[in-house]
Design a protein around this motif. Sequence first.
Motif, PDB file in Angstrom:
ATOM      1  N   TYR A 184      62.578  53.426  46.431  1.00 45.45           N
ATOM      2  CA  TYR A 184      63.181  53.725  47.946  1.00 45.45           C
ATOM      3  C   TYR A 184      64.585  52.969  47.989  1.00 45.45           C
ATOM      4  O   TYR A 184      64.878  52.173  47.303  1.00 45.45           O
ATOM      5  N   PRO A 185      65.427  53.948  48.777  1.00 43.24           N
ATOM      6  CA  PRO A 185      66.499  53.134  48.977  1.00 43.24           C
ATOM      7  C   PRO A 185      66.559  51.766  49.709  1.00 43.24           C
ATOM      8  O   PRO A 185      65.489  51.767  50.687  1.00 43.24           O
ATOM      9  N   LYS A 186      67.259  50.850  49.514  1.00 44.38           N
ATOM     10  CA  LYS A 186      67.226  49.662  50.029  1.00 44.38           C
ATOM     11  C   LYS A 186      67.894  49.645  51.377  1.00 44.38           C
ATOM     12  O   LYS A 186      68.960  50.079  51.658  1.00 44.38           O
ATOM     13  N   ILE A 187      67.061  49.424  52.565  1.00 43.74           N
ATOM     14  CA  ILE A 187      67.676  49.105  53.791  1.00 43.74           C
ATOM     15  C   ILE A 187      68.320  47.649  54.051  1.00 43.74           C
ATOM     16  O   ILE A 187      67.586  46.683  54.045  1.00 43.74           O
ATOM     17  N   MET A 188      69.580  47.896  54.223  1.00 41.97           N
ATOM     18  CA  MET A 188      70.427  46.614  54.121  1.00 41.97           C
ATOM     19  C   MET A 188      70.018  45.826  55.331  1.00 41.97           C
ATOM     20  O   MET A 188      70.576  44.664  55.580  1.00 41.97           O
TER      21      MET A 188
END
Length: 199
Positions: A184-188
């Motif tokens: 998954y894309p990392k939610i910063m």
Amino acid sequence: MFKQIRLAILSNAGGSGKTTLAVHLAFLLSKLKYSVCLLDLDPQGSLSLFTGSPEAEERKTISSVLSDANFTGSWPVIDIWQDRKIQDISLCQGNLQLEHTIRELVLHERGTYLLADLLQDYPISKDILIFDCPGTIGPLITAAITAATHILIPVQLEPKSTGGASELLRLLYDKFPKLRLNPYPKIMGFVPSQYDRDT
């Protein structure tokens, strides 16, 4: 080895500061000696305005890339701010033609994954790509999510926007497994904007 970062700046509302954040991040990252490419996925084409770039011809925009079944990897990017002696920032412009591209993405057999596919097959040779996304949830935002390694969410400091940001988080965590993203894309995190001490 440094892996390319693809940062999608998302919000489900207009006026939250997505383009402002994208431009400032690109400037800061270039000062830290990273090469950056801004990709304007917003039909309003605000990145051209914010970077002082001339309006692009239709065939020299990201919509032409996403619409071209015979694309062979020549991304229509322009260098920006060279007159200010700022190095290694380029821009792939957007325009109103993206409204038409949205309809094409819905019909394309790989529409949801098209941007990710193109970047995998024909990489843009920059350290960091920043996607300036539209302010409404739809096919372009989904394409950005599937192509992204990281996500950043600007949010205005007022109740409607913070509520919208939490809805966006729910939507993302619902979409990630359905899109079968791995990883998954990392939610910063969230970037507060339009701070007002009196509010």
